[in-house]
Enzyme design. Structure first.
Site, PDB file in Angstrom:
ATOM      1  N   LYS A 125       0.871  -1.164   0.000  1.00 47.47           N
ATOM      2  CA  LYS A 125       0.000   0.000   0.000  1.00 47.47           C
ATOM      3  C   LYS A 125       0.914   1.220   0.000  1.00 47.47           C
ATOM      4  O   LYS A 125       1.615   1.491   0.971  1.00 47.47           O
ATOM      5  CB  LYS A 125      -0.920   0.020   1.218  1.00 47.47           C
ATOM      6  N   GLY A 186      -8.394   9.170   9.102  1.00 52.00           N
ATOM      7  CA  GLY A 186      -8.618   9.245  10.542  1.00 52.00           C
ATOM      8  C   GLY A 186      -9.598  10.304  10.985  1.00 52.00           C
ATOM      9  O   GLY A 186      -9.822  10.474  12.185  1.00 52.00           O
ATOM     10  N   ALA A 212      -9.909   5.627   3.828  1.00 53.61           N
ATOM     11  CA  ALA A 212      -9.766   6.807   4.688  1.00 53.61           C
ATOM     12  C   ALA A 212     -11.029   7.639   4.782  1.00 53.61           C
ATOM     13  O   ALA A 212     -11.647   7.970   3.777  1.00 53.61           O
ATOM     14  CB  ALA A 212      -8.614   7.696   4.233  1.00 53.61           C
ATOM     15  N   GLY A 213     -11.398   7.960   6.015  1.00 54.97           N
ATOM     16  CA  GLY A 213     -12.476   8.899   6.289  1.00 54.97           C
ATOM     17  C   GLY A 213     -13.803   8.269   6.633  1.00 54.97           C
ATOM     18  O   GLY A 213     -14.671   8.935   7.203  1.00 54.97           O
ATOM     19  N   SER A 235      -9.499   3.367  11.488  1.00 48.90           N
ATOM     20  CA  SER A 235      -9.802   4.250  12.627  1.00 48.90           C
ATOM     21  C   SER A 235     -11.225   4.084  13.137  1.00 48.90           C
ATOM     22  O   SER A 235     -11.465   4.073  14.349  1.00 48.90           O
ATOM     23  CB  SER A 235      -9.559   5.713  12.241  1.00 48.90           C
TER      24      SER A 235
END
Length: 284
Positions: A125, A186, A212-213, A235
């Site tokens: 990644k 995050g 992400a998010g 997260s």
């Protein structure tokens, strides 16, 4: 303690995605049944991380190579904490600010995977993030690193802004997927880049992994309903009050979103449409 939340009872077995002609997730020639990827960071304990990964049903777990190298908290005994015969490691280049750093760390990640018995694991990644405040990836550095790593035989999964042109360019240089962010990593802000992600999905010839998010299962389902091939969520699971329960919720949401995408939603109308036919109704 890990708690399982069973689905409601039914007289008929639940549909599987194969019932409506779905295909498995294939990345760089390797087949995966789960479309949810998770990570190992931000957990309050190793036990929570272990339970959550099991509850998520994921088959791919991303690991920050630099944190393993430095034995950062939660990464000291990562090799022993997870069963790497069942989980495919996705080494990541988190913490790298330049293409050169990312290339070097990717090479270390490949060796780390080999030490865990995954001799044929060339996945990475790719993250090139010079921005310490917003953690937004550097598009130029990412492209430069991707070109070199592809030449070295890596299956490159690049983390990028939701930029359709960049996504297409990365595909053209040989990346195995593209991984556009839904919102800053995050942040838990949810899907803030849906229009661009939709364009990326429509034009991609490789799997699109929304990364992400995402902060809630409803957002995970929405991303899959758009046609994303997979999700990477860390997260939202690790920072929840009950990570194992949230991991299972994300697993179910990913499945539900994929099934809904394959089923095809009803068209949106500007007017009401009665659910029951009007013919044959009782009149006064």
């Amino acid at each position: 303690m890990l708690t399982h939340f069973p689905l409601p009872p039914s007289d008929t077995p639940p549909l599987t995605s194969s019932d409506i002609l779905d295909s498995p997730l294939i990345i760089a020639g390797k087949t995966f049944q789960s479309r949810l990827m998770t990570g190992t960071g931000k957990y309050r304990s190793v036990e929570e991380m272990q339970q959550s990964i099991i509850a998520s049903g994921c088959q791919i777990v991303t690991v920050a190579v630099r944190r393993v190298q430095t034995k950062a908290p939660g990464h000291e005994n990562l090799a022993e904490a997870l069963d790497w015969t069942k989980i495919w490691m996705l080494p990541n280049t988190a913490g790298c600010q330049t293409a050169e750093e990312a290339i070097r760390v990717a090479r270390l990640g490949r060796e780390m995977a080999k030490l865990l018995g995954q001799e044929d694991n060339n996945f990475v990644k790719l993250e090139v993030i010079p921005d310490a405040k917003y953690l937004l990836p550097d598009p130029i550095g990412t492209l430069e690193a991707a070109e070199q790593l592809v030449k070295e035989g890596f299956a490159v999964l690049p983390y990028i802004n939701a930029d359709p042109m960049l996504a297409k360019r990365l595909e053209e240089v040989g990346c195995a997927t593209v991984m556009p962010l839904a919102s800053p990593i995050g942040s838990g802000q949810g899907l803030k880049t849906t229009a661009n992600i939709q364009i990326i999905i429509e034009n991609a010839g490789v799997p699109v992994v929304v990364d992400a998010g995402i902060g809630s299962p409803s957002e995970a389902a929405q991303a899959m309903e758009m046609g994303a091939d997979a999700l990477l969520i860390n997260s939202a699971i690790a920072l929840s009050q009950n990570p194992a329960a949230m991991a299972q919720a994300m697993n179910m949401a990913t499945y539900a979103g994929r099934l809904a995408y394959l089923a095809g939603r009803m068209p949106i109308k500007n007017y009401a449409s009665a659910s029951s036919p009007l013919e044959g109704t009782i009149t006064s």
